[in-house]
Scaffold this active site. Structure first.
Site: not given
Ligand SMILES: NC(=O)c1ccc[n+]([C@@H]2O[C@H](COP(=O)([O-])OP(=O)(O)OC[C@H]3O[C@@H](n4cnc5c(N)ncnc54)[C@H](OP(=O)(O)O)[C@@H]3O)[C@@H](O)[C@H]2O)c1
Length: 294
Positions: A241, A172, A97
């Site tokens: 965010k 979204k 997102t």
């Molecule tokens: N969780 C949900 O239910 C959900 C549902 C729909 C949409 N989303 C969206 O999907 C996206 C991912 O969510 P998530 O829950 O999977 O998040 P998450 O578990 O926190 O994973 C975040 C990912 O981004 C990487 N990352 C963060 N900062 C970075 C940087 N500065 N440079 C390079 N890589 C970086 C992290 O790498 P590291 O492993 O090195 O930290 C990890 O691979 C977000 O935009 C969120 O809003 C999430």
């Protein structure tokens, strides 16, 4: 099967990559924390790329599933970034997102690198990611969308093509604005009824069987009922965010979004109280603690 690079193996990205492997795609994985990519690659029989550029060089389609725009730029920019490795005619599909304004900033840079940027953010939580049951909201030129359909079909069971690049991100934010309204209303009403003497699990059961029952009310049940023993599925910092993206878009297009502003403020308070890494449902924990303190 088309070769796919997958960058960002967090809570959502890891199960999504696993579904692509299961569907038979040749997978190249990259994650900032390399150990996560190595462990997943071993499990899936996938290849690990040492840099985003190497990942992009080895695939026709590059998918990113990262925290936010800063993270996306972190893997796209620089000598080792995706843009330095994108193949001619390659497609970069951002499924995180990021918001339409970030997508609009990146699209001409991807075009200058010889590729096409597509936004395909998802609705649904980690369980839907694991089950390949995400709802995918795509902004892409028609021909590019057609190329992507078999790949996206391995990740979600509803794939909506909403218009050109950027349209998926608008949709979204419209969905998530309602998610946070519902989530925070649940937190408030749960704590309200508890403090007035009702049992938490009974109150929640009624929510599940009332007019406000929605998939999120049902799949976040444990997060609301037993926050101490339920791992976070969606961190509060990501909710903040998203609400910043929503209020930012609202300012750009001139729409009053008072309830989004109120939800942004509430997440800010809960994050300031130390709950930023906890699940978005833990707004209820914040409200419970605040009520206990009065
Ligand atoms: N969780 C949900 O239910 C959900 C549902 C729909 C949409 N989303 C969206 O999907 C996206 C991912 O969510 P998530 O829950 O999977 O998040 P998450 O578990 O926190 O994973 C975040 C990912 O981004 C990487 N990352 C963060 N900062 C970075 C940087 N500065 N440079 C390079 N890589 C970086 C992290 O790498 P590291 O492993 O090195 O930290 C990890 O691979 C977000 O935009 C969120 O809003 C999430």
């Amino acid at each position: 099967m088309v070769a796919v690079a997958f960058l960002g193996l967090g809570r959502m990205g890891a199960p999504m990559a696993a579904n692509l492997a299961r569907a038979g795609h040749d997978l190249v994985l990259y994650n900032r924390t390399a150990a996560k990519a190595a462990a997943l690659a071993e499990r899936l029989g996938a290849v690990v790329a040492p840099t985003p550029r190497e990942a992009a060089r080895q695939a026709e389609i590059v998918i990113t599933m990262l925290a936010d725009e800063d993270a996306l730029l972190g893997v796209c920019d620089g000598a080792n970034g995706v843009l330095a490795g994108l193949r001619p005619g390659g497609v970069l599909v951002d499924m995180g997102t990021t918001g339409p304004e970030g997508i609009e900033r990146l699209a001409p840079r991807v075009a200058a690198a010889g590729g096409t940027l597509v936004d395909a953010p998802v609705s649904g939580s980690t369980a839907a990611a694991e089950a390949g049951g995400l709802t995918i909201l795509v902004g892409a030129p028609e021909g590019t969308f057609r190329r992507l359909e078999p790949v996206l079909g391995a990740l979600g069971d509803r794939v909506f093509h909403l218009g050109d690049t950027g349209a998926g991100s608008v949709m979204k934010l419209a969905v998530n604005n309602i998610i946070y309204a519902l989530g925070n209303a649940l937190s408030e009403s749960l704590v309200l009824a508890e403090r007035a003497g009702l049992e938490r699990d009974v109150v929640y059961e009624v929510f599940e069987h009332s007019a406000i029952s929605a998939p999120m009310v049902r799949y976040r049940r444990e997060a609301f009922l037993a926050p101490d023993r339920t791992p976070a599925a969606f961190a509060m910092t990501l909710a903040r965010k998203d609400l910043e993206l929503i209020t930012g878009l609202a300012a750009t297009v001139g729409v009053d979004v008072e309830q989004a502003e109120a939800n942004l403020s509430l997440y800010g308070k809960a994050i300031d109280a130390g709950l930023g890494a906890r699940d978005m449902a833990d707004v209820a924990v914040y409200l419970r603690r605040a009520a206990d303190a009065t």
